[in-house]
Scaffold this active site. Structure first.
Site, PDB file in Angstrom:
ATOM      1  N   GLU A  40       0.821  -1.214   0.000  1.00  0.00           N
ATOM      2  CA  GLU A  40       0.000   0.000   0.000  1.00  0.00           C
ATOM      3  C   GLU A  40       0.856   1.265   0.000  1.00  0.00           C
ATOM      4  O   GLU A  40       0.518   2.251  -0.655  1.00  0.00           O
ATOM      5  CB  GLU A  40      -0.947   0.008   1.202  1.00  0.00           C
ATOM      6  CG  GLU A  40      -2.051  -1.057   1.131  1.00  0.00           C
ATOM      7  CD  GLU A  40      -2.921  -0.918  -0.102  1.00  0.00           C
ATOM      8  OE1 GLU A  40      -3.090   0.215  -0.588  1.00  0.00           O
ATOM      9  OE2 GLU A  40      -3.431  -1.938  -0.586  1.00  0.00           O
ATOM     10  N   CYS A 197     -12.906   1.195 -15.710  1.00  0.00           N
ATOM     11  CA  CYS A 197     -13.286   2.613 -15.629  1.00  0.00           C
ATOM     12  C   CYS A 197     -12.012   3.460 -15.555  1.00  0.00           C
ATOM     13  O   CYS A 197     -11.787   4.193 -14.607  1.00  0.00           O
ATOM     14  CB  CYS A 197     -14.178   2.838 -14.408  1.00  0.00           C
ATOM     15  SG  CYS A 197     -15.071   4.406 -14.435  1.00  0.00           S
ATOM     16  N   CYS A 204     -16.530   1.791 -21.663  1.00  0.00           N
ATOM     17  CA  CYS A 204     -17.767   2.329 -22.234  1.00  0.00           C
ATOM     18  C   CYS A 204     -17.500   3.168 -23.482  1.00  0.00           C
ATOM     19  O   CYS A 204     -18.406   3.408 -24.279  1.00  0.00           O
ATOM     20  CB  CYS A 204     -18.517   3.157 -21.193  1.00  0.00           C
ATOM     21  SG  CYS A 204     -17.549   4.529 -20.507  1.00  0.00           S
ATOM     22  N   CYS A 212     -19.414  -2.435 -20.118  1.00  0.00           N
ATOM     23  CA  CYS A 212     -19.344  -2.062 -18.716  1.00  0.00           C
ATOM     24  C   CYS A 212     -20.598  -2.553 -18.007  1.00  0.00           C
ATOM     25  O   CYS A 212     -21.713  -2.314 -18.479  1.00  0.00           O
ATOM     26  CB  CYS A 212     -19.231  -0.550 -18.567  1.00  0.00           C
ATOM     27  SG  CYS A 212     -19.306  -0.016 -16.846  1.00  0.00           S
ATOM     28  N   CYS A 218     -24.748   4.049 -14.935  1.00  0.00           N
ATOM     29  CA  CYS A 218     -23.715   5.061 -14.728  1.00  0.00           C
ATOM     30  C   CYS A 218     -24.215   6.427 -15.200  1.00  0.00           C
ATOM     31  O   CYS A 218     -24.506   6.624 -16.379  1.00  0.00           O
ATOM     32  CB  CYS A 218     -22.456   4.667 -15.486  1.00  0.00           C
ATOM     33  SG  CYS A 218     -21.171   5.934 -15.470  1.00  0.00           S
TER      34      CYS A 218
END
Length: 348
Positions: A40, A197, A204, A212, A218
């Site tokens: 992380e 995305c 898309c 998608c 959306c």
DNA sequence: AAGACGGGGCC
DNA sequence: GGCCCAGTCTT
């Protein structure tokens, strides 16, 4: 900001992650808190493709938190060299020492306690808590901001803290109730943002057959605003900076000094920026350009072959054998410069 | 609330 | 050249 209900968002994302998400990244197997934490920190503002190799290399050098805590910060910076945002490395080292000394080497599972540790903010604390301990907490990184902003049609300026704050509140609302779903959900947010995305060419907008799963829900897609969300108005102010490098060579050794603890490349080794030995027989080498996000550097290297070694040098200055210099914590342009030159040959 | 902080990859 | 990336910390 008002968030409408997107039907089945959380459960659909969980199913999607299990079927189509990423499951084989190095830090996804054997999820100990140490491995999760390290990944992380490395992944902060750094793409997965960059981190994969560096992660494996770091783990080999510092296999557990006790080894890391017992090492010098210089050794950690050396391993971090070239990855940027070096405060991460110094905080990583500091954090390891705190966890060893105050938590017996075990990271706490409470996100609020994690957030108090050096280098761990709200989102990283949540990620560690979820992936290491299955604790219920919300992340909000670049991927998640983009996914949430598009699906809920948030056209606000995300360089404003108020807009981000409302996204945080929304992210908390979306968390699944079943703890068994937390990992898939959290990983799903990241995976969906990183692979579907995306900033450029989200699925898309592509012409291929992929679809998608949220295309009919959306808000950005339904209103044809995918290209305009997320919105960031703030522009980066790029400074043009000129910098001299004084490269002193003596008998196969190069003179390096440690940079200040604040500012760019803090605590890393580099060439002096002034002619500290007052020599007048320098050879001016071709200038070096180095691009940072908010600075464009033009570096002017001056090379000097010394006939004697100056006696007095300060702490945090050193004559380093050319073969050893690359083992230090160096800024990218310094290591690149050293690799590009044949300084040993000049000095023969 | 705004800036500083690296380096790489994409357009 | 601009923008973004599994952000955090300081001012």
């Amino acid at each position: 900001m008002k968030f409408i209900e997107i039907k089945n968002f959380t459960e659909d994302l969980i199913s999607w992650q299990r079927a189509q998400g990423r499951h084989h990244l190095p830090w996804q197997v054997n999820r100990t808190a140490y491995r999760v934490w390290l990944s992380e920190i490395m992944l902060q503002q750094t793409q997965v493709s960059t981190v994969v190799d560096r992660y494996q290399s770091f783990l080999k050098r510092f296999p557990n938190i006790q080894v890391l805590a017992g090492s010098s910060v210089d050794d950690v910076l050396a391993e971090w060299s070239g990855m940027g945002y070096y405060t991460r490395a110094r905080n990583l080292h500091k954090c390891a020492q705190v966890v060893v000394n105050e938590y017996d080497g075990n990271f706490p599972n409470d996100p609020l306690l994690l957030e108090r540790l050096p280098g761990i903010g709200k989102s990283t604390a949540a990620a560690i808590a979820v992936f290491s301990y299955g604790v219920r907490a919300a992340i909000l990184d670049g991927n998640v901001k983009r996914v949430l902003a598009r699906i809920w049609g948030v056209g606000d300026d995300l360089s404003k803290s108020a807009a981000v704050k409302s996204l945080w509140a929304h992210a908390e609302q979306l968390l699944p109730n079943k703890s068994a779903d937390l990992v898939s959900y959290t990983q799903g947010l990241m995976d969906f943002g990183a692979t579907h995305c995306t900033q450029y060419q989200p699925v898309c907008m592509r012409l291929d057959k992929k679809e998608c799963l949220f295309k009919n829900r959306c808000q950005a897609n339904l209103s044809n605003k995918v290209n305009q969300i997320p919105l960031k108005v703030k522009k980066i102010n790029v400074q043009q900076i000129e910098m001299d490098w004084w490269i002193y060579i003596y008998r196969g050794k190069v003179f390096l000094e440690k940079r200040p603890e604040n500012g760019i490349w803090a605590s890393l080794w580099s060439f002096p920026e002034q002619n500290i030995f007052n020599k007048n027989d320098a050879e001016k080498l071709n200038s070096v350009k180095h691009v940072l996000t908010h600075r464009h550097l033009k570096i002017h290297p001056y090379k000097i072959l010394l006939s004697s070694q100056p006696k007095k040098i300060k702490v945090d200055q050193a004559w380093v054998p050319l073969g050893d210099a690359l083992k230090l914590g160096l800024p990218k342009p310094v290591s690149a410069f050293l690799k590009s030159q044949d300084l040993a040959h000049d000095d023969a």
